[in-house]
Write a protein that holds these residues in place. Structure first.
Motif, mmCIF file in Angstrom:
data_model
loop_
_atom_site.group_PDB
_atom_site.id
_atom_site.type_symbol
_atom_site.label_atom_id
_atom_site.label_comp_id
_atom_site.label_asym_id
_atom_site.label_seq_id
_atom_site.Cartn_x
_atom_site.Cartn_y
_atom_site.Cartn_z
ATOM 1 N N ASP A 97 -35.014 25.501 -33.251
ATOM 2 C CA ASP A 97 -35.621 26.758 -32.826
ATOM 3 C C ASP A 97 -34.589 27.815 -32.438
ATOM 4 O O ASP A 97 -34.952 28.958 -32.200
ATOM 5 N N ALA A 98 -33.316 27.426 -32.347
ATOM 6 C CA ALA A 98 -32.288 28.358 -31.896
ATOM 7 C C ALA A 98 -31.878 29.303 -33.024
ATOM 8 O O ALA A 98 -31.686 28.885 -34.162
ATOM 9 N N THR A 99 -31.756 30.567 -32.686
ATOM 10 C CA THR A 99 -31.310 31.563 -33.662
ATOM 11 C C THR A 99 -30.164 32.359 -33.064
ATOM 12 O O THR A 99 -30.154 32.662 -31.867
ATOM 13 N N VAL A 100 -29.198 32.727 -33.917
ATOM 14 C CA VAL A 100 -28.017 33.463 -33.482
ATOM 15 C C VAL A 100 -27.762 34.608 -34.445
ATOM 16 O O VAL A 100 -27.807 34.426 -35.671
ATOM 17 N N THR A 101 -27.509 35.792 -33.899
ATOM 18 C CA THR A 101 -27.045 36.927 -34.698
ATOM 19 C C THR A 101 -25.707 37.368 -34.115
ATOM 20 O O THR A 101 -25.163 36.731 -33.216
ATOM 21 N N ASP A 102 -25.189 38.473 -34.614
ATOM 22 C CA ASP A 102 -23.912 38.975 -34.097
ATOM 23 C C ASP A 102 -23.990 39.351 -32.625
ATOM 24 O O ASP A 102 -22.977 39.330 -31.914
ATOM 25 N N THR A 103 -25.179 39.694 -32.152
ATOM 26 C CA THR A 103 -25.309 40.193 -30.773
ATOM 27 C C THR A 103 -26.403 39.494 -29.968
ATOM 28 O O THR A 103 -26.611 39.851 -28.804
ATOM 29 N N THR A 104 -27.103 38.531 -30.562
ATOM 30 C CA THR A 104 -28.193 37.887 -29.835
ATOM 31 C C THR A 104 -28.195 36.386 -30.047
ATOM 32 O O THR A 104 -27.676 35.872 -31.039
ATOM 33 N N TYR A 105 -28.830 35.715 -29.081
ATOM 34 C CA TYR A 105 -29.015 34.274 -29.161
ATOM 35 C C TYR A 105 -30.333 33.937 -28.484
ATOM 36 O O TYR A 105 -30.676 34.513 -27.450
ATOM 37 N N SER A 106 -31.085 33.019 -29.079
ATOM 38 C CA SER A 106 -32.293 32.530 -28.441
ATOM 39 C C SER A 106 -32.540 31.100 -28.884
ATOM 40 O O SER A 106 -32.432 30.788 -30.076
ATOM 41 N N ASP A 107 -32.848 30.231 -27.919
ATOM 42 C CA ASP A 107 -33.174 28.848 -28.267
ATOM 43 C C ASP A 107 -34.608 28.500 -27.878
ATOM 44 O O ASP A 107 -34.973 27.334 -27.795
ATOM 45 N N GLY A 108 -35.414 29.532 -27.645
ATOM 46 C CA GLY A 108 -36.794 29.318 -27.263
ATOM 47 C C GLY A 108 -36.994 29.269 -25.761
ATOM 48 O O GLY A 108 -38.119 29.406 -25.277
ATOM 49 N N SER A 109 -35.906 29.083 -25.013
ATOM 50 C CA SER A 109 -36.019 29.068 -23.556
ATOM 51 C C SER A 109 -35.006 29.990 -22.904
ATOM 52 O O SER A 109 -35.264 30.581 -21.865
ATOM 53 N N THR A 110 -33.840 30.111 -23.514
ATOM 54 C CA THR A 110 -32.793 30.998 -23.017
ATOM 55 C C THR A 110 -32.486 32.044 -24.069
ATOM 56 O O THR A 110 -32.354 31.719 -25.258
ATOM 57 N N SER A 111 -32.361 33.301 -23.649
ATOM 58 C CA SER A 111 -32.007 34.375 -24.576
ATOM 59 C C SER A 111 -30.821 35.157 -24.044
ATOM 60 O O SER A 111 -30.674 35.334 -22.828
ATOM 61 N N ILE A 112 -29.963 35.587 -24.960
ATOM 62 C CA ILE A 112 -28.761 36.350 -24.614
ATOM 63 C C ILE A 112 -28.675 37.544 -25.550
ATOM 64 O O ILE A 112 -28.808 37.395 -26.771
ATOM 65 N N THR A 113 -28.440 38.713 -24.993
ATOM 66 C CA THR A 113 -28.175 39.908 -25.794
ATOM 67 C C THR A 113 -26.882 40.529 -25.307
ATOM 68 O O THR A 113 -26.760 40.846 -24.110
ATOM 69 N N VAL A 114 -25.909 40.671 -26.195
ATOM 70 C CA VAL A 114 -24.633 41.271 -25.812
ATOM 71 C C VAL A 114 -24.540 42.674 -26.392
ATOM 72 O O VAL A 114 -25.044 42.951 -27.484
ATOM 73 N N SER A 115 -23.894 43.553 -25.655
ATOM 74 C CA SER A 115 -23.733 44.936 -26.108
ATOM 75 C C SER A 115 -22.415 45.481 -25.605
ATOM 76 O O SER A 115 -21.832 44.972 -24.651
ATOM 77 N N THR A 116 -21.962 46.536 -26.263
ATOM 78 C CA THR A 116 -20.715 47.211 -25.895
ATOM 79 C C THR A 116 -21.039 48.633 -25.466
ATOM 80 O O THR A 116 -21.794 49.332 -26.139
ATOM 81 N N VAL A 117 -20.474 49.051 -24.338
ATOM 82 C CA VAL A 117 -20.709 50.392 -23.815
ATOM 83 C C VAL A 117 -19.374 51.099 -23.662
ATOM 84 O O VAL A 117 -18.425 50.536 -23.102
ATOM 85 N N THR A 118 -19.289 52.333 -24.157
ATOM 86 C CA THR A 118 -18.098 53.154 -23.977
ATOM 87 C C THR A 118 -18.496 54.460 -23.305
ATOM 88 O O THR A 118 -19.434 55.129 -23.746
ATOM 89 N N GLU A 119 -17.793 54.795 -22.234
ATOM 90 C CA GLU A 119 -18.067 56.015 -21.487
ATOM 91 C C GLU A 119 -16.782 56.789 -21.276
ATOM 92 O O GLU A 119 -15.699 56.209 -21.229
ATOM 93 N N GLY A 120 -16.888 58.110 -21.119
ATOM 94 C CA GLY A 120 -15.725 58.939 -20.844
ATOM 95 C C GLY A 120 -14.932 59.262 -22.101
ATOM 96 O O GLY A 120 -15.245 58.817 -23.208
#
Length: 352
Positions: A97-120
């Protein structure tokens, strides 16, 4: 970084020299520690003392995995919420059930979304990396030590520790191995009980709280359901507001740069809601890409992300965020620097 052992232990490259800002002078901790070592080495026996304190590995537990297996609450009670629950996340049933992309992960119970922020812009540019993490079980956030050992001056790259533990996501921890104080409970097991400073505790029921180590003990925390503790700090956000006086906090009392002021690379963890965490790594000391931030600015970032509680971790050259098999930020050394521990989430996808 916030608290850096001497150059002999974790060498600084030219790329780790802080960028200069008009009207501001920055001094990194390694410079001050080096000065302290010169004094120590000039005294009789100083060289031996310095080497023993900062270079020699002092292994207290040679096989952490075995130690945890023997001392985990789950080892005596299979119904206890503990490492067995986290281990289920790596099983074959959930892997499908686990899926992974370049910026996301989900195993049906835990999800992770990563992002990059640039300011200034220009020399004021700041770049940071955010991991928004939702858990169904608080014990999915685990800890691991360099070389699977516990003690002082034991280091390994964040990415190497993460790979050894099949992590999909990881950040550097509190660098417990630089000191011999603090309360260190990891994966429900007590490793150190030397109260000294303001800590952060993750409980098995999803609570995450800032606490005063000197008012309690590891045994009391464990009895209350502690899963992981971190001993660095300071707390930078409490009750949804930036904590007063964070620019003047001293983390350690040994020689060197006790304080952690100025624009620096940073690592922090924040609490948005029960079992909803946010991890942030701010790059720094790289003019035009990322200058780093002060603790107050780090608090503002965490508040903007929705954190009601946030805690500062080891930073500087150690600040590292790892996702799906690679380091996604740009550490200030021009590459990773060894650390003593990580926080991570195991990969249930069956891929690296």
């Amino acid at each position: 970084m916030d608290t850096t052992p001497p150059p002999q232990t974790r060498p600084e490259s030219a790329g780790d020299t802080p960028a200069t800002t008009p009207g501001r002078r920055r001094r990194t901790r390694n410079i001050l520690i080096a000065s302290g070592l010169v004094v120590a080495l000039s005294a009789g026996g100083g060289a031996v003392w310095a080497a023993d304190r900062f270079l020699v590995e002092h292994v207290e537990i040679a096989d952490v995995s075995e130690y945890e297996a023997q001392n985990s609450p789950a080892s005596s009670d299979s119904t206890t919420s503990g490492s067995a629950d986290a281990g289920d996340a790596t099983g074959t049933e959930s892997a499908s059930d686990a899926t992974v992309t370049d910026t996301t992960y989900s195993d049906g119970s835990t999800s992770i979304t990563v992002s990059t922020v640039t300011e200034g812009t220009g020399s004021d540019t700041v770049t940071y990396y955010v991991a928004d993490v939702t858990l169904s079980d608080a014990t999915a956030v685990r800890s691991a030590f360099a070389k699977d050992q516990f003690g002082e001056n034991i280091t390994e790259l964040t990415s190497a520790i993460a790979a050894d533990n099949d992590a999909i996501f990881a950040i550097n921890g509190d660098y417990y191995g630089f000191r011999d104080t603090g309360i260190e409970i990891r994966n429900g097991v007590v490793f150190r009980d030397e109260p000294a400073r303001q800590g952060l505790v993750f409980y098995t029921d999803g609570r995450v709280e800032v606490y005063d180590e000197t008012t309690t003990s590891a045994a009391e925390l464990l009895a209350d359901g502690a899963w992981n503790t971190l001993s660095f700090g300071p707390a930078i956000v409490e009750g949804g507001a930036a904590v007063d006086g964070i620019e003047d906090v001293e983390v350690d009392t040994n020689f060197g740069n006790h304080s952690i002021q100025g624009d620096q690379p940073r690592t922090a963890v924040g609490v948005i809601d029960e079992n909803h965490l946010v991890f942030v790594v701010v790059d720094g000391r790289q003019s035009g890409y990322s200058a780093g931030v002060t603790l107050t600015e780090l608090a503002d970032i965490m508040i903007d992300l929705g954190a009601t509680t946030a805690y500062n971790l080891d930073g500087g050259g150690s600040s590292t965020m790892y996702f799906n098999g690679q380091v996604i930020n740009q550490p200030s050394n021009g590459g990773e620097r060894g650390t003593s521990d990580i926080l991570y989430i195991a990969d249930a996808s069956g891929s690296e």
